[in-house]
Motif scaffolding. Sequence first.
Motif, PDB file in Angstrom:
ATOM      1  N   LEU A  52       0.625  -1.157  -0.060  1.00  0.00           N
ATOM      2  CA  LEU A  52      -0.042   0.069   0.071  1.00  0.00           C
ATOM      3  C   LEU A  52       0.943   1.390  -0.026  1.00  0.00           C
ATOM      4  O   LEU A  52       1.623   1.420   0.771  1.00  0.00           O
ATOM      5  N   HIS A  53       0.554   2.100  -0.824  1.00  0.00           N
ATOM      6  CA  HIS A  53       1.340   3.401  -1.071  1.00  0.00           C
ATOM      7  C   HIS A  53       0.258   4.396  -1.143  1.00  0.00           C
ATOM      8  O   HIS A  53      -0.744   4.388  -1.832  1.00  0.00           O
ATOM      9  N   VAL A  54       0.407   5.694  -0.218  1.00  0.00           N
ATOM     10  CA  VAL A  54      -0.578   6.543  -0.375  1.00  0.00           C
ATOM     11  C   VAL A  54       0.236   7.752  -0.670  1.00  0.00           C
ATOM     12  O   VAL A  54       1.439   7.927  -0.629  1.00  0.00           O
ATOM     13  N   PRO A  55      -0.485   8.909  -1.297  1.00  0.00           N
ATOM     14  CA  PRO A  55       0.041  10.212  -1.485  1.00  0.00           C
ATOM     15  C   PRO A  55       1.139  10.605  -0.373  1.00  0.00           C
ATOM     16  O   PRO A  55       0.367  10.591   0.822  1.00  0.00           O
ATOM     17  N   ALA A  56       2.514  10.863  -0.597  1.00  0.00           N
ATOM     18  CA  ALA A  56       3.022  11.238   0.806  1.00  0.00           C
ATOM     19  C   ALA A  56       2.462  12.476   1.445  1.00  0.00           C
ATOM     20  O   ALA A  56       2.417  12.696   2.702  1.00  0.00           O
ATOM     21  N   ALA A  57       1.636  13.348   0.837  1.00  0.00           N
ATOM     22  CA  ALA A  57       0.893  14.327   1.228  1.00  0.00           C
ATOM     23  C   ALA A  57      -0.242  14.103   2.413  1.00  0.00           C
ATOM     24  O   ALA A  57      -0.407  14.721   3.311  1.00  0.00           O
ATOM     25  N   ALA A  58      -0.803  12.758   2.138  1.00  0.00           N
ATOM     26  CA  ALA A  58      -1.650  12.113   3.025  1.00  0.00           C
ATOM     27  C   ALA A  58      -1.095  11.696   4.278  1.00  0.00           C
ATOM     28  O   ALA A  58      -1.756  11.430   5.388  1.00  0.00           O
ATOM     29  N   VAL A  59       0.268  11.099   4.264  1.00  0.00           N
ATOM     30  CA  VAL A  59       0.763  10.468   5.450  1.00  0.00           C
ATOM     31  C   VAL A  59       0.677  11.411   6.717  1.00  0.00           C
ATOM     32  O   VAL A  59       0.335  10.799   7.669  1.00  0.00           O
ATOM     33  N   ALA A 122      -9.873  13.568   7.465  1.00  0.00           N
ATOM     34  CA  ALA A 122      -9.939  12.164   6.792  1.00  0.00           C
ATOM     35  C   ALA A 122     -10.950  12.700   5.346  1.00  0.00           C
ATOM     36  O   ALA A 122     -10.420  12.165   4.475  1.00  0.00           O
ATOM     37  N   HIS A 123     -11.667  13.743   5.632  1.00  0.00           N
ATOM     38  CA  HIS A 123     -12.172  14.295   4.245  1.00  0.00           C
ATOM     39  C   HIS A 123     -10.900  14.919   3.396  1.00  0.00           C
ATOM     40  O   HIS A 123     -11.218  14.544   2.188  1.00  0.00           O
ATOM     41  N   ARG A 124     -10.184  15.772   3.963  1.00  0.00           N
ATOM     42  CA  ARG A 124      -8.918  16.043   3.047  1.00  0.00           C
ATOM     43  C   ARG A 124      -8.245  15.148   2.339  1.00  0.00           C
ATOM     44  O   ARG A 124      -8.116  15.169   0.952  1.00  0.00           O
ATOM     45  N   ILE A 125      -8.146  14.001   2.757  1.00  0.00           N
ATOM     46  CA  ILE A 125      -7.471  12.761   2.074  1.00  0.00           C
ATOM     47  C   ILE A 125      -8.556  11.760   1.544  1.00  0.00           C
ATOM     48  O   ILE A 125      -7.943  10.653   0.867  1.00  0.00           O
ATOM     49  N   GLY A 126      -9.724  12.119   1.293  1.00  0.00           N
ATOM     50  CA  GLY A 126     -10.518  11.184   0.554  1.00  0.00           C
ATOM     51  C   GLY A 126     -10.873  10.116   1.481  1.00  0.00           C
ATOM     52  O   GLY A 126     -11.262   9.040   0.936  1.00  0.00           O
ATOM     53  N   ALA A 127     -10.775  10.275   2.776  1.00  0.00           N
ATOM     54  CA  ALA A 127     -10.921   8.957   3.471  1.00  0.00           C
ATOM     55  C   ALA A 127     -12.236   9.144   4.519  1.00  0.00           C
ATOM     56  O   ALA A 127     -12.990  10.258   4.435  1.00  0.00           O
ATOM     57  N   ARG A 128     -12.678   8.282   5.536  1.00  0.00           N
ATOM     58  CA  ARG A 128     -13.854   8.321   6.246  1.00  0.00           C
ATOM     59  C   ARG A 128     -13.336   8.082   7.620  1.00  0.00           C
ATOM     60  O   ARG A 128     -12.624   6.944   7.852  1.00  0.00           O
ATOM     61  N   VAL A 129     -13.817   8.553   8.801  1.00  0.00           N
ATOM     62  CA  VAL A 129     -13.730   8.138  10.059  1.00  0.00           C
ATOM     63  C   VAL A 129     -14.886   8.112  10.566  1.00  0.00           C
ATOM     64  O   VAL A 129     -16.035   8.832  10.453  1.00  0.00           O
ATOM     65  N   GLU A 130     -14.949   6.859  11.514  1.00  0.00           N
ATOM     66  CA  GLU A 130     -16.234   6.821  12.254  1.00  0.00           C
ATOM     67  C   GLU A 130     -15.852   6.293  13.838  1.00  0.00           C
ATOM     68  O   GLU A 130     -14.920   5.521  13.902  1.00  0.00           O
ATOM     69  N   TRP A 131     -16.677   6.360  14.518  1.00  0.00           N
ATOM     70  CA  TRP A 131     -16.723   6.076  16.265  1.00  0.00           C
ATOM     71  C   TRP A 131     -17.590   5.083  16.276  1.00  0.00           C
ATOM     72  O   TRP A 131     -18.952   5.336  15.992  1.00  0.00           O
ATOM     73  N   VAL A 132     -17.325   3.962  16.720  1.00  0.00           N
ATOM     74  CA  VAL A 132     -18.161   2.814  16.909  1.00  0.00           C
ATOM     75  C   VAL A 132     -18.062   2.351  18.519  1.00  0.00           C
ATOM     76  O   VAL A 132     -17.035   2.045  19.004  1.00  0.00           O
ATOM     77  N   ALA A 133     -19.270   2.263  19.055  1.00  0.00           N
ATOM     78  CA  ALA A 133     -19.204   1.805  20.388  1.00  0.00           C
ATOM     79  C   ALA A 133     -19.037   0.297  20.481  1.00  0.00           C
ATOM     80  O   ALA A 133     -19.257  -0.510  19.459  1.00  0.00           O
ATOM     81  N   SER A 134     -18.066  -0.221  21.199  1.00  0.00           N
ATOM     82  CA  SER A 134     -17.892  -1.529  21.428  1.00  0.00           C
ATOM     83  C   SER A 134     -17.929  -1.851  22.923  1.00  0.00           C
ATOM     84  O   SER A 134     -18.344  -0.968  23.834  1.00  0.00           O
ATOM     85  N   THR A 135     -17.984  -3.059  23.176  1.00  0.00           N
ATOM     86  CA  THR A 135     -18.204  -3.342  24.719  1.00  0.00           C
ATOM     87  C   THR A 135     -17.064  -4.128  25.162  1.00  0.00           C
ATOM     88  O   THR A 135     -17.032  -5.309  24.858  1.00  0.00           O
ATOM     89  N   PRO A 136     -16.344  -3.636  26.262  1.00  0.00           N
ATOM     90  CA  PRO A 136     -16.232  -2.182  26.408  1.00  0.00           C
ATOM     91  C   PRO A 136     -15.677  -1.212  25.311  1.00  0.00           C
ATOM     92  O   PRO A 136     -14.858  -1.768  24.501  1.00  0.00           O
ATOM     93  N   GLY A 137     -15.670   0.092  25.583  1.00  0.00           N
ATOM     94  CA  GLY A 137     -14.943   1.152  24.970  1.00  0.00           C
ATOM     95  C   GLY A 137     -15.393   1.470  23.702  1.00  0.00           C
ATOM     96  O   GLY A 137     -16.639   1.419  23.490  1.00  0.00           O
ATOM     97  N   THR A 138     -14.471   1.851  22.845  1.00  0.00           N
ATOM     98  CA  THR A 138     -14.626   2.580  21.755  1.00  0.00           C
ATOM     99  C   THR A 138     -13.821   2.343  20.625  1.00  0.00           C
ATOM    100  O   THR A 138     -12.753   2.068  20.845  1.00  0.00           O
ATOM    101  N   ALA A 159      -6.751  18.669   0.181  1.00  0.00           N
ATOM    102  CA  ALA A 159      -5.775  18.036   0.650  1.00  0.00           C
ATOM    103  C   ALA A 159      -4.105  18.459   0.069  1.00  0.00           C
ATOM    104  O   ALA A 159      -3.242  18.365   0.456  1.00  0.00           O
ATOM    105  N   GLN A 160      -4.461  19.545  -0.969  1.00  0.00           N
ATOM    106  CA  GLN A 160      -3.368  19.987  -1.821  1.00  0.00           C
ATOM    107  C   GLN A 160      -2.728  21.470  -1.075  1.00  0.00           C
ATOM    108  O   GLN A 160      -1.830  21.777  -1.529  1.00  0.00           O
ATOM    109  N   LEU A 161      -3.663  21.732  -0.456  1.00  0.00           N
ATOM    110  CA  LEU A 161      -3.478  23.323   0.281  1.00  0.00           C
ATOM    111  C   LEU A 161      -2.455  23.077   1.509  1.00  0.00           C
ATOM    112  O   LEU A 161      -2.607  22.209   2.382  1.00  0.00           O
ATOM    113  N   ASP A 162      -1.583  24.118   1.691  1.00  0.00           N
ATOM    114  CA  ASP A 162      -1.012  24.345   2.778  1.00  0.00           C
ATOM    115  C   ASP A 162       0.070  23.218   3.398  1.00  0.00           C
ATOM    116  O   ASP A 162      -0.095  22.689   4.370  1.00  0.00           O
ATOM    117  N   ARG A 163       0.494  22.593   2.351  1.00  0.00           N
ATOM    118  CA  ARG A 163       1.432  21.518   2.686  1.00  0.00           C
ATOM    119  C   ARG A 163       2.759  21.826   2.913  1.00  0.00           C
ATOM    120  O   ARG A 163       3.720  22.324   2.733  1.00  0.00           O
TER     121      ARG A 163
END
Length: 163
Positions: A52-59, A122-138, A159-163
């Motif tokens: 897996l390789h991601v654009p260096a700007a996203a790292v 996440a949006h800036r790099i085209g990704a998605r983040v979510e929080w899921v309740a688990s038992t126990p924790g998150t 994602a290309q701004l202010d790098r």
Amino acid sequence: ALEEMRMIVDSLDTAGDDLGMALGAFRSRMDPKLADAGLATGWSFDSGIASLHVPAAAVLDIYRLMQEACANVLRHAQASRIDIRVTCNDGGALIEIQDDGIGIPEEATSTGIGRSSMVARAHRIGARVEWVASTPGTCVRLWLPPVRGRTSQDLPEAAQLDR
């Protein structure tokens, strides 16, 4: 502040677009912090991460998302364990940071600068983040879209701004 600067340098200086190398550097920086806080840790990286390789700007954004998730566990979760897993499929990846703490209070589910900055990164790099309740924790899940052949020009404009 010095530790934060080291993490930024690591994220920019690992292997450019090599996500596996970047995650290895993240682990070497976070493991001692988590251990010092008394947390047991589990790290699991899918063997497919090597391809897996991601654009260096996203790292840096991936680093910061993971750092914020770990910081939230340290600050709020009252956890005794944290597990960080990376699985790969169809050219993308899923990064999960799961704790065994008290979970996220209902009133905190839509507020907070940390949470909104994680969504923005996440949006800036085209990704998605979510929080899921688990038992126990998150469990914080960061979904990275297929990245094969992507360059910084393929990232959303933000994602290309202010790098």
